[in-house]
Design a protein around this motif. Structure first.
Motif, mmCIF file in Angstrom:
data_model
loop_
_atom_site.group_PDB
_atom_site.id
_atom_site.type_symbol
_atom_site.label_atom_id
_atom_site.label_comp_id
_atom_site.label_asym_id
_atom_site.label_seq_id
_atom_site.Cartn_x
_atom_site.Cartn_y
_atom_site.Cartn_z
ATOM 1 N N SER A 10 0.823 -1.219 0.000
ATOM 2 C CA SER A 10 0.000 0.000 0.000
ATOM 3 C C SER A 10 0.857 1.270 0.000
ATOM 4 O O SER A 10 0.337 2.362 -0.194
ATOM 5 N N GLY A 11 2.154 1.138 0.224
ATOM 6 C CA GLY A 11 3.024 2.322 0.297
ATOM 7 C C GLY A 11 3.476 2.779 -1.079
ATOM 8 O O GLY A 11 3.143 2.164 -2.104
ATOM 9 N N TYR A 12 4.251 3.833 -1.116
ATOM 10 C CA TYR A 12 4.733 4.354 -2.398
ATOM 11 C C TYR A 12 5.667 3.362 -3.084
ATOM 12 O O TYR A 12 5.599 3.141 -4.292
ATOM 13 N N MET A 13 6.567 2.790 -2.307
ATOM 14 C CA MET A 13 7.512 1.849 -2.896
ATOM 15 C C MET A 13 6.790 0.594 -3.352
ATOM 16 O O MET A 13 7.048 0.081 -4.438
ATOM 17 N N SER A 34 -1.086 -5.996 2.465
ATOM 18 C CA SER A 34 -1.285 -4.766 3.224
ATOM 19 C C SER A 34 -2.165 -5.076 4.420
ATOM 20 O O SER A 34 -3.203 -5.726 4.279
ATOM 21 N N ARG A 35 -1.726 -4.604 5.581
ATOM 22 C CA ARG A 35 -2.544 -4.826 6.776
ATOM 23 C C ARG A 35 -3.700 -3.845 6.796
ATOM 24 O O ARG A 35 -4.801 -4.154 7.191
ATOM 25 N N SER A 36 -3.483 -2.623 6.333
ATOM 26 C CA SER A 36 -4.493 -1.569 6.482
ATOM 27 C C SER A 36 -5.581 -1.604 5.403
ATOM 28 O O SER A 36 -6.669 -1.102 5.623
ATOM 29 N N TRP A 79 8.324 -8.052 11.478
ATOM 30 C CA TRP A 79 8.329 -9.041 10.403
ATOM 31 C C TRP A 79 9.727 -9.499 10.024
ATOM 32 O O TRP A 79 9.914 -10.557 9.436
ATOM 33 N N GLY A 97 13.985 -1.599 3.151
ATOM 34 C CA GLY A 97 14.275 -0.747 4.313
ATOM 35 C C GLY A 97 15.759 -0.755 4.645
ATOM 36 O O GLY A 97 16.555 -1.472 4.026
ATOM 37 N N SER A 182 8.070 12.199 -2.043
ATOM 38 C CA SER A 182 7.723 10.780 -1.912
ATOM 39 C C SER A 182 8.800 10.012 -1.161
ATOM 40 O O SER A 182 8.556 8.898 -0.682
ATOM 41 N N ALA A 186 4.278 7.402 2.207
ATOM 42 C CA ALA A 186 2.897 7.833 1.956
ATOM 43 C C ALA A 186 2.197 8.396 3.198
ATOM 44 O O ALA A 186 1.145 9.012 3.087
ATOM 45 N N ASN A 314 13.988 8.507 -6.950
ATOM 46 C CA ASN A 314 14.105 7.833 -5.641
ATOM 47 C C ASN A 314 13.247 6.575 -5.559
ATOM 48 O O ASN A 314 13.588 5.623 -4.858
ATOM 49 N N GLY A 318 16.333 4.417 -7.167
ATOM 50 C CA GLY A 318 16.548 4.547 -5.714
ATOM 51 C C GLY A 318 15.717 3.583 -4.897
ATOM 52 O O GLY A 318 15.736 3.650 -3.659
HETATM 53 N N1 LIG Z 1 10.136 6.398 -0.467
HETATM 54 C C1 LIG Z 1 11.367 6.268 -0.951
HETATM 55 O O1 LIG Z 1 11.822 7.076 -1.789
HETATM 56 C C2 LIG Z 1 12.242 5.121 -0.509
HETATM 57 C C3 LIG Z 1 13.431 4.892 -1.218
HETATM 58 C C4 LIG Z 1 14.248 3.808 -0.845
HETATM 59 C C5 LIG Z 1 13.850 2.988 0.213
HETATM 60 N N2 LIG Z 1 12.700 3.258 0.891
HETATM 61 C C6 LIG Z 1 12.346 2.352 1.983
HETATM 62 O O2 LIG Z 1 11.300 1.493 1.507
HETATM 63 C C7 LIG Z 1 10.408 1.175 2.568
HETATM 64 C C8 LIG Z 1 8.991 1.573 2.157
HETATM 65 O O3 LIG Z 1 9.002 2.976 1.911
HETATM 66 P P1 LIG Z 1 7.719 3.753 1.419
HETATM 67 O O4 LIG Z 1 8.170 5.093 1.038
HETATM 68 O O5 LIG Z 1 6.956 2.938 0.453
HETATM 69 O O6 LIG Z 1 6.887 3.833 2.780
HETATM 70 P P2 LIG Z 1 5.310 4.019 2.953
HETATM 71 O O7 LIG Z 1 4.752 4.718 1.774
HETATM 72 O O8 LIG Z 1 5.117 4.605 4.303
HETATM 73 O O9 LIG Z 1 4.753 2.528 2.938
HETATM 74 C C9 LIG Z 1 5.195 1.535 3.787
HETATM 75 C C10 LIG Z 1 4.115 0.490 3.925
HETATM 76 O O10 LIG Z 1 4.613 -0.512 4.799
HETATM 77 C C11 LIG Z 1 3.545 -1.066 5.533
HETATM 78 N N3 LIG Z 1 4.017 -1.261 6.914
HETATM 79 C C12 LIG Z 1 4.319 -0.315 7.810
HETATM 80 N N4 LIG Z 1 4.724 -0.887 8.961
HETATM 81 C C13 LIG Z 1 4.684 -2.227 8.762
HETATM 82 C C14 LIG Z 1 4.952 -3.364 9.572
HETATM 83 N N5 LIG Z 1 5.354 -3.238 10.823
HETATM 84 N N6 LIG Z 1 4.784 -4.601 9.042
HETATM 85 C C15 LIG Z 1 4.357 -4.755 7.753
HETATM 86 N N7 LIG Z 1 4.058 -3.717 6.960
HETATM 87 C C16 LIG Z 1 4.225 -2.478 7.452
HETATM 88 C C17 LIG Z 1 2.390 -0.098 5.460
HETATM 89 O O11 LIG Z 1 1.326 -0.787 4.821
HETATM 90 P P3 LIG Z 1 0.075 -1.381 5.604
HETATM 91 O O12 LIG Z 1 -0.127 -0.566 6.845
HETATM 92 O O13 LIG Z 1 -1.034 -1.213 4.615
HETATM 93 O O14 LIG Z 1 0.415 -2.803 5.865
HETATM 94 C C18 LIG Z 1 2.854 1.025 4.557
HETATM 95 O O15 LIG Z 1 1.913 1.354 3.551
HETATM 96 C C19 LIG Z 1 10.913 1.959 3.809
HETATM 97 O O16 LIG Z 1 11.698 1.110 4.600
HETATM 98 C C20 LIG Z 1 11.777 3.063 3.206
HETATM 99 O O17 LIG Z 1 12.792 3.460 4.060
HETATM 100 C C21 LIG Z 1 11.870 4.287 0.537
#
Ligand SMILES: NC(=O)c1ccc[n+]([C@@H]2O[C@H](COP(=O)([O-])OP(=O)(O)OC[C@H]3O[C@@H](n4cnc5c(N)ncnc54)[C@H](OP(=O)(O)O)[C@@H]3O)[C@@H](O)[C@H]2O)c1
Length: 346
Positions: A10-13, A34-36, A79, A97, A182, A186, A314, A318
């Motif tokens: 459900s997140g951006y990545m 996705s849990r949510s 997890w 992550g 981003s 999200a 990114n 990225g």
């Molecule tokens: N955004 C970037 O540009 C970027 C770049 C490189 C790496 N990253 C890394 O990639 C990962 C995801 O980033 P993102 O930007 O996509 O974050 P995000 O938009 O906040 O999405 C993360 C998703 O992870 C799920 N989540 C959160 N806590 C969790 C848990 N304890 N167990 C299982 N699922 C969980 C949530 O989905 P539900 O609540 O629906 O389950 C949430 O939608 C992060 O570790 C971030 O550091 C991000």
């Protein structure tokens, strides 16, 4: 053909991973965890996937995953403890992550805390194909690099083996990066709220960002010498993209750096060396939506200043694109499969 599971779909990545995987010719089934949002259609959240990926989110016990490959596009949390059992069952794992990107237990724990498993840390391969491709081929568990580290490391790596490597001061590398919003994920926050960001560029974590030790760790591993990176990130009023400015000083430079960088990355499908003069520098517009990293290298002969400019999306090079690149390598597919992406212009 293989089956892929995306945790954190459900997140951006996660959304970008789904977008890439749905068009990947070697993927026959996708599970989006996705849990949510369990039970809701994926396209109710990722609206770009309407009529492209007709699938509901599921809330799955991770023990029941039976895919060939699992992407964890979620912050490291409880997890992580399930990764060993997935590996023992023969699944391959790519985490997006930060946990375990730094292969130093003390530093990793200081920056990311939480789950400890020395064997997992030992086994992990850092998923920067341009540096560790041969290790990734054999890996079961890959930690995908961070977005800032991808741009900065790909910019700095060609200095390895350079005739004047010994003349460069690696203890004073200055890296400044600007990222789209981003990069923060999200989840809404006050500092990213529209009135705060729409006309803004905001520096943050100016003395310590968690990506700094990751960048230093990989550069030390590469150059086999002491490295300090004075890293300052900023977030800007654009949804995606990163540009990094990496400055180093050398006591003697008498080499055509653009030529050298071009030769270093010869054959690399996703690194493009841009000439680097005033007319022709890397920019975010040219890489957004693609798996490219565009690099320009400039030299100020009078001061010995080397300025490297490096641009990535990114969310793609990225993050999700690099993760798919790693999956291709791990599973023996052509490395570029599913990543033939060119952005629009302007
Ligand atoms: N955004 C970037 O540009 C970027 C770049 C490189 C790496 N990253 C890394 O990639 C990962 C995801 O980033 P993102 O930007 O996509 O974050 P995000 O938009 O906040 O999405 C993360 C998703 O992870 C799920 N989540 C959160 N806590 C969790 C848990 N304890 N167990 C299982 N699922 C969980 C949530 O989905 P539900 O609540 O629906 O389950 C949430 O939608 C992060 O570790 C971030 O550091 C991000």
């Amino acid at each position: 053909m293989v089956k892929a599971t995306v945790v954190g779909a459900s997140g951006y990545m996660g959304g970008e991973l789904l977008r890439l995987l749905v068009r990947h010719p070697e993927i026959e089934e996708i599970v989006s965890v996705s849990r949510s949002y369990a039970g809701k259609p994926v396209s109710s959240l990722h609206k770009n996937l309407y009529k492209v990926l007709d699938l509901p989110f599921v809330d799955l016990d991770l023990d029941n995953i039976d895919s060939d490959i699992v992407f964890f596009a979620a912050p490291h949390a409880d997890w992580f403890a399930q990764v060993p059992s997935l590996l023992n069952r023969g699944l391959k794992v790519i985490t997006l992550g930060g946990k375990f990107r730094i292969q130093d237990p003390v530093l990793d724990h200081r920056v990311y805390g939480g789950y400890e498993d020395p064997s997992l840390l030992e086994e992990r391969v850092y998923g920067l194909p341009e540096l560790y491709r041969e290790d990734i081929k054999k890996a079961r568990f890959v930690t995908n690099p961070g977005c800032y580290p991808t741009s900065i490391l790909l910019g700095a790596l060609p200095l390895k083996g350079l005739v004047l490597e010994d003349k460069i001061d690696f203890e004073k590398i200055v890296a400044t990066s600007i990222s789209g919003t981003s990069g923060a994920g999200a989840k809404p926050s006050v500092s990213l709220h529209h009135p705060e960001m729409c006309d803004n560029i905001r520096p943050y974590n100016i003395f310590f960002h968690r990506h700094r030790p990751e960048i230093e760790f990989i550069l030390k591993d590469t150059f086999k010498k002491e490295v300090n990176v004075f890293f300052t990130p900023s977030i800007a009023n654009m949804p995606r993209g990163i540009i990094s400015y990496v400055t180093l000083f050398s006591s003697e430079v008498d080499i055509d750096l653009t030529k050298y960088f071009t030769a270093f990355y010869k054959g690399e499908p996703f690194v493009r060396i841009i000439c680097g003069d005033d007319e022709n520098v890397p920019g975010i517009l040219e890489v957004v939506g693609t798996n490219y990293c565009d690099i320009g290298v400039n030299l100020d002969e009078s001061s010995g200043r080397i300025l490297i400019l490096s641009a990535v999306d990114n969310l793609i090079k990225g993050g999700s694109g690099q993760a798919v690149q790693n999956m291709n390598i791990m599973l023996g597919f052509n490395e570029t499969t599913g990543l033939d992406l060119v952005c629009g212009h302007p």
